[in-house]
Design a protein around this motif. Sequence first.
Motif, PDB file in Angstrom:
ATOM      1  N   PRO A  34       0.806  -1.239   0.000  1.00  0.00           N
ATOM      2  CA  PRO A  34       0.000   0.000   0.000  1.00  0.00           C
ATOM      3  C   PRO A  34       0.837   1.288   0.000  1.00  0.00           C
ATOM      4  O   PRO A  34       0.507   2.240  -0.709  1.00  0.00           O
ATOM      5  N   GLN A  35       1.910   1.312   0.761  1.00  0.00           N
ATOM      6  CA  GLN A  35       2.776   2.497   0.800  1.00  0.00           C
ATOM      7  C   GLN A  35       3.432   2.708  -0.569  1.00  0.00           C
ATOM      8  O   GLN A  35       3.535   3.835  -1.056  1.00  0.00           O
ATOM      9  N   ALA A  36       3.883   1.616  -1.191  1.00  0.00           N
ATOM     10  CA  ALA A  36       4.516   1.703  -2.503  1.00  0.00           C
ATOM     11  C   ALA A  36       3.523   2.210  -3.552  1.00  0.00           C
ATOM     12  O   ALA A  36       3.853   3.060  -4.375  1.00  0.00           O
ATOM     13  N   VAL A  37       2.311   1.694  -3.497  1.00  0.00           N
ATOM     14  CA  VAL A  37       1.270   2.127  -4.442  1.00  0.00           C
ATOM     15  C   VAL A  37       0.974   3.614  -4.251  1.00  0.00           C
ATOM     16  O   VAL A  37       0.869   4.372  -5.213  1.00  0.00           O
ATOM     17  N   ALA A  38       0.870   4.042  -2.996  1.00  0.00           N
ATOM     18  CA  ALA A  38       0.562   5.449  -2.704  1.00  0.00           C
ATOM     19  C   ALA A  38       1.642   6.389  -3.243  1.00  0.00           C
ATOM     20  O   ALA A  38       1.339   7.508  -3.662  1.00  0.00           O
ATOM     21  N   LEU A  39       2.891   5.925  -3.236  1.00  0.00           N
ATOM     22  CA  LEU A  39       3.997   6.761  -3.697  1.00  0.00           C
ATOM     23  C   LEU A  39       4.379   6.495  -5.151  1.00  0.00           C
ATOM     24  O   LEU A  39       5.285   7.128  -5.683  1.00  0.00           O
ATOM     25  N   GLY A  40       3.712   5.557  -5.798  1.00  0.00           N
ATOM     26  CA  GLY A  40       4.007   5.242  -7.183  1.00  0.00           C
ATOM     27  C   GLY A  40       5.343   4.540  -7.358  1.00  0.00           C
ATOM     28  O   GLY A  40       5.970   4.626  -8.409  1.00  0.00           O
ATOM     29  N   TYR A  41       5.811   3.823  -6.307  1.00  0.00           N
ATOM     30  CA  TYR A  41       7.113   3.151  -6.366  1.00  0.00           C
ATOM     31  C   TYR A  41       7.131   2.044  -7.411  1.00  0.00           C
ATOM     32  O   TYR A  41       6.208   1.244  -7.507  1.00  0.00           O
ATOM     33  N   VAL A  42       8.201   2.013  -8.171  1.00  0.00           N
ATOM     34  CA  VAL A  42       8.481   0.922  -9.110  1.00  0.00           C
ATOM     35  C   VAL A  42       9.960   0.565  -8.966  1.00  0.00           C
ATOM     36  O   VAL A  42      10.795   1.433  -8.741  1.00  0.00           O
ATOM     37  N   ALA A  43      10.273  -0.726  -9.066  1.00  0.00           N
ATOM     38  CA  ALA A  43      11.651  -1.187  -8.927  1.00  0.00           C
ATOM     39  C   ALA A  43      12.490  -0.833 -10.161  1.00  0.00           C
ATOM     40  O   ALA A  43      13.714  -0.803 -10.091  1.00  0.00           O
ATOM     41  N   ASP A  44      11.837  -0.550 -11.259  1.00  0.00           N
ATOM     42  CA  ASP A  44      12.506  -0.153 -12.500  1.00  0.00           C
ATOM     43  C   ASP A  44      11.947   1.208 -12.907  1.00  0.00           C
ATOM     44  O   ASP A  44      10.797   1.311 -13.345  1.00  0.00           O
ATOM     45  N   ALA A  45      12.749   2.241 -12.757  1.00  0.00           N
ATOM     46  CA  ALA A  45      12.292   3.611 -12.999  1.00  0.00           C
ATOM     47  C   ALA A  45      11.721   3.817 -14.397  1.00  0.00           C
ATOM     48  O   ALA A  45      10.844   4.659 -14.585  1.00  0.00           O
TER      49      ALA A  45
END
Length: 100
Positions: A34-45
């Motif tokens: 959920p935190q990653a989704v909220a911040l738009g995190y992706v392991a490959d920019a």
Amino acid sequence: MTSRRQFIQIVPVAGAALLASHAAQAQLVNEKDPQAVALGYVADATKADKAKYKNYAAGQLCNNCALYQGKASDAEAGCPLFAGKKVAGKGWCSAYAKKA
């Protein structure tokens, strides 16, 4: 996009959680967390949602972000936004802040 207010609310909580979980072995952040989704995190920019995150620019990587807690050459390192977890050095999120 994460607002400044949300960012300011997240950072202290993330820092406290990081201290509490310091003894545990860190895992890589799951992009579906959920935190990653909220911040738009992706392991490959290169896979960042450029339509949703207009502030993304080529060359912005976790390993050259001010929040990255490792050396630029590290494949993965901690990030205070993802307490107790590591982010990919080649990753990206909307909280990106260029390292000085």
